[in-house]
Design a protein around this motif. Sequence first.
Motif, mmCIF file in Angstrom:
data_model
loop_
_atom_site.group_PDB
_atom_site.id
_atom_site.type_symbol
_atom_site.label_atom_id
_atom_site.label_comp_id
_atom_site.label_asym_id
_atom_site.label_seq_id
_atom_site.Cartn_x
_atom_site.Cartn_y
_atom_site.Cartn_z
ATOM 1 N N GLN A 97 0.922 -1.170 -0.188
ATOM 2 C CA GLN A 97 -0.173 -0.011 0.150
ATOM 3 C C GLN A 97 0.880 1.252 -0.009
ATOM 4 O O GLN A 97 0.499 2.241 -0.655
ATOM 5 N N GLU A 98 1.895 1.203 0.773
ATOM 6 C CA GLU A 98 2.800 2.356 0.852
ATOM 7 C C GLU A 98 3.472 2.526 -0.496
ATOM 8 O O GLU A 98 3.682 3.575 -1.011
ATOM 9 N N GLU A 99 3.902 1.400 -1.159
ATOM 10 C CA GLU A 99 4.623 1.637 -2.250
ATOM 11 C C GLU A 99 3.629 2.031 -3.446
ATOM 12 O O GLU A 99 3.934 3.018 -4.268
ATOM 13 N N LEU A 100 2.359 1.645 -3.380
ATOM 14 C CA LEU A 100 1.656 2.126 -4.404
ATOM 15 C C LEU A 100 1.238 3.482 -4.119
ATOM 16 O O LEU A 100 1.146 4.428 -5.097
ATOM 17 N N GLN A 101 0.815 4.051 -2.742
ATOM 18 C CA GLN A 101 1.089 5.328 -2.537
ATOM 19 C C GLN A 101 2.048 5.978 -3.135
ATOM 20 O O GLN A 101 1.831 7.192 -3.716
ATOM 21 N N ALA A 102 3.164 5.816 -2.926
ATOM 22 C CA ALA A 102 4.384 6.504 -3.422
ATOM 23 C C ALA A 102 4.576 6.413 -5.093
ATOM 24 O O ALA A 102 4.751 7.772 -5.391
ATOM 25 N N GLU A 103 4.054 5.593 -5.572
ATOM 26 C CA GLU A 103 4.185 5.609 -7.188
ATOM 27 C C GLU A 103 2.957 6.507 -7.383
ATOM 28 O O GLU A 103 3.308 7.335 -8.394
ATOM 29 N N GLN A 104 1.938 6.404 -6.814
ATOM 30 C CA GLN A 104 0.767 7.365 -7.043
ATOM 31 C C GLN A 104 1.215 8.903 -6.920
ATOM 32 O O GLN A 104 1.006 9.753 -7.719
ATOM 33 N N VAL A 108 1.833 11.880 -9.785
ATOM 34 C CA VAL A 108 1.104 12.957 -9.570
ATOM 35 C C VAL A 108 2.092 14.137 -9.636
ATOM 36 O O VAL A 108 1.829 15.186 -10.441
ATOM 37 N N ALA A 109 3.084 13.850 -9.029
ATOM 38 C CA ALA A 109 4.056 15.006 -8.938
ATOM 39 C C ALA A 109 4.780 15.268 -10.453
ATOM 40 O O ALA A 109 5.060 16.340 -11.085
ATOM 41 N N GLU A 110 4.908 13.810 -11.248
ATOM 42 C CA GLU A 110 5.655 13.980 -12.660
ATOM 43 C C GLU A 110 4.460 14.732 -13.530
ATOM 44 O O GLU A 110 4.872 15.471 -14.219
ATOM 45 N N GLU A 111 3.196 14.335 -13.453
ATOM 46 C CA GLU A 111 2.255 15.140 -13.991
ATOM 47 C C GLU A 111 2.181 16.622 -13.932
ATOM 48 O O GLU A 111 1.971 17.250 -14.809
ATOM 49 N N GLU A 112 2.284 17.108 -12.510
ATOM 50 C CA GLU A 112 2.371 18.505 -12.090
ATOM 51 C C GLU A 112 3.414 18.990 -12.822
ATOM 52 O O GLU A 112 3.299 20.118 -13.335
ATOM 53 N N LYS A 113 4.486 18.458 -12.689
ATOM 54 C CA LYS A 113 5.908 18.702 -13.210
ATOM 55 C C LYS A 113 5.798 19.238 -14.897
ATOM 56 O O LYS A 113 6.203 20.116 -15.490
ATOM 57 N N ALA A 114 5.220 18.008 -15.594
ATOM 58 C CA ALA A 114 4.912 18.183 -16.945
ATOM 59 C C ALA A 114 3.906 19.262 -17.300
ATOM 60 O O ALA A 114 4.170 19.847 -18.324
#
Length: 127
Positions: A97-104, A108-114
């Motif tokens: 769950q923590e890994e999935l949250q980190a990936e999400q 999201v951070a990558e989408e915001e950066k893009a």
Amino acid sequence: MSQALTTMLSIHSNQGMPQSLLDEEELTLRQQQRQNTQQTYRTSRHNVMEMREADRQLRNQWKNKQLEMAERWQIEMDDLREQLNGPREAIRQRCLQEELQAEQAAGVAEEEKAAAESKAKKKGGKK
């Protein structure tokens, strides 16, 4: 001559072969011995069959006890396995769950950066 031939044949055929005639007592005695032998055999066979049946039932009882014991052991092993694997599975699920949250969060951070880069390009291109 025929009478002499018949007498010779009967004398010749009886030579070397003792003629034993059994009286009634001997016949009765032999018959009783045969019956006793047969009865002894039947009794012995009956006893053997009873012992075999008792042995078969005993083996079936032991087999059933072994099966019940194996089933109990299997249930106990399943319970112990659950006790051991339960906390481990909880930790595993928490890590996943923590890994999935980190990936999400990274997505999201990558989408915001893009999105920020595309806005910057749009603004830079209009100047």
